[in-house]
Design a protein around this motif. Structure first.
Motif, PDB file in Angstrom:
ATOM      1  N   GLY A 156       0.789  -1.226   0.000  1.00 44.23           N
ATOM      2  CA  GLY A 156       0.000   0.000   0.000  1.00 44.23           C
ATOM      3  C   GLY A 156       0.821   1.275   0.000  1.00 44.23           C
ATOM      4  N   TRP A 157       2.105   1.192   0.418  1.00 39.85           N
ATOM      5  CA  TRP A 157       2.887   2.424   0.596  1.00 39.85           C
ATOM      6  C   TRP A 157       3.734   2.775  -0.613  1.00 39.85           C
ATOM      7  N   GLY A 158       3.896   1.841  -1.544  1.00 45.03           N
ATOM      8  CA  GLY A 158       4.674   2.130  -2.745  1.00 45.03           C
ATOM      9  C   GLY A 158       3.993   3.248  -3.526  1.00 45.03           C
ATOM     10  N   ASP A 159       4.796   4.232  -3.966  1.00 47.66           N
ATOM     11  CA  ASP A 159       4.252   5.349  -4.744  1.00 47.66           C
ATOM     12  C   ASP A 159       3.176   6.140  -4.005  1.00 47.66           C
ATOM     13  N   PHE A 160       3.314   6.224  -2.698  1.00 45.18           N
ATOM     14  CA  PHE A 160       2.359   7.010  -1.907  1.00 45.18           C
ATOM     15  C   PHE A 160       2.861   8.451  -1.789  1.00 45.18           C
ATOM     16  N   ASN A 161       2.013   9.384  -2.163  1.00 47.31           N
ATOM     17  CA  ASN A 161       2.393  10.799  -2.135  1.00 47.31           C
ATOM     18  C   ASN A 161       2.155  11.379  -0.740  1.00 47.31           C
TER      19      ASN A 161
END
Ligand SMILES: Nc1ncnc2c1ncn2[C@@H]1O[C@H](COP(=O)(O)OP(=O)(O)OP(=O)(O)O)[C@@H](O)[C@H]1O
Ligand SMILES: [Zn+2]
Length: 287
Positions: free
Chosen positions: A81-86
């Motif tokens: 869920g945290w990959g590529d989280f802005n």
């Protein structure tokens, strides 16, 4: 002046308020689950604790270069869920405040450099050896970043003769994190680090790899101090072992401060990150 700090780790997020001297007045700890869940708790905290600016140190890798399209993002983490989280974008949207964005280890390095064990010197390195290994470099009182942030936990080291451990890092056949972080110690011994006896030979091995890293940091960055923190460094017997091996490996090549003052534990204990966050919030406010 009330400032905010976030220390965003892979296991837990700490949100805190405090003053411009890095003194904490309130804090909460939030488990790192999904961004949706965890960030709601972060938003709620700073909604109920209004601050003038927030300093954020995040687990990574993260985008720290403003010219990077992924600036402000957690980028390639395997954490679901945290990959590529802005991350920064999310906070900007919720709070119209000055924000300082950096890595968790840079934040802690800044705390130690400003008000901790390295407060009297301009150049220091903070390295944490826990679930992972990471380090933040302070050069002339500023956080050092290159094209992106450093990844010093993944520095290559020399495998010791007789150590046939299969590196615990999925990327590298030999690296500091893969050889000496808590999970590697767990695999080497079959026990959690805290349950391994202080005289177990594994500590000598771990100390050797950390000493190699300290030599590499010394020749690369010429710090005034190297601060070692994190779960593994709760094994205090590591410090003299590391200093001894460091001296052997450096072999008098250059003058360094007295080793008892050079390779040291953190001054702020578990507060380095949050204190750093508050002080970085102040920087953001003054910009
Ligand atoms: N007293 C101890 N002795 C040795 N190892 C320990 C000790 N306490 C914790 N550890 C190890 O340290 C690791 C946890 O590190 P830490 O407490 O710094 O938390 P973390 O925040 O999860 O780490 P990271 O900063 O890498 O995310 C675990 O692998 C654990 O087994
Ligand atoms: Zn690695």
């Amino acid at each position: 002046m009330l400032l905010g700090a976030i220390e965003a780790g892979g296991t837990k997020f700490v949100c805190a308020t405090g003053d411009e001297n890095g003194q904490v007045s309130d804090r909460i700890s939030i488990p790192t689950t999904t961004p949706a869940e965890t960030m709601v708790a972060v938003d709620d905290y700073f909604t109920s604790h209004p601050v003038e600016a927030i300093g954020i140190g995040s687990f990574g890798p993260i985008g720290v270069n403003p010219s990077d399209p992924k600036y402000g993002y957690i980028t390639t983490t395997p954490k679901p869920g945290w990959g590529d989280f802005n991350f920064l974008g999310h906070l900007k949207q919720k709070f119209d405040l000055p924000l300082y964005w950096t890595t968790d280890v840079n934040e802690a390095a800044y705390g130690e450099a400003a008000i901790g064990i390295a407060k009297d010197v301009p150049n220091s390195i903070y390295m944490t050896i826990g679930t992972g290994v990471g380090a933040g470099v302070i050069s002339n009182n500023h956080i050092f970043n290159g094209r992106t942030h450093t990844e010093l936990g993944h520095m290559r080291i020399n495998r010791l003769l007789g150590d046939d451990f299969e590196c615990n890092c999925p990327y590298h056949d030999v690296c500091l994190e893969g050889f000496a972080a808590g999970p590697a110690i767990g695999k080497r011994t079959g026990k959690a680090g805290k349950d391994v006896a202080p005289d177990n030979p594994v500590w000598s091995l771990v100390a050797d790899y950390i000493a190699q890293a300290c030599v590499n940091l010394t020749v690369a960055f010429a710090p005034d101090k190297i601060i070692l923190n994190g779960g593994v460094m709760k094994q205090k017997q590591l410090f003299p072992l590391i200093r001894q091996k460091f001296a052997t490996y450096l072999n008098g090549y250059e003058e360094v401060p007295t080793l008892n003052d050079y390779i040291v534990p953190a001054g702020l204990g578990d507060n380095s990150g949050i204190a750093g966050g508050l002080l970085l919030a102040k920087l953001a406010l003054n910009h």
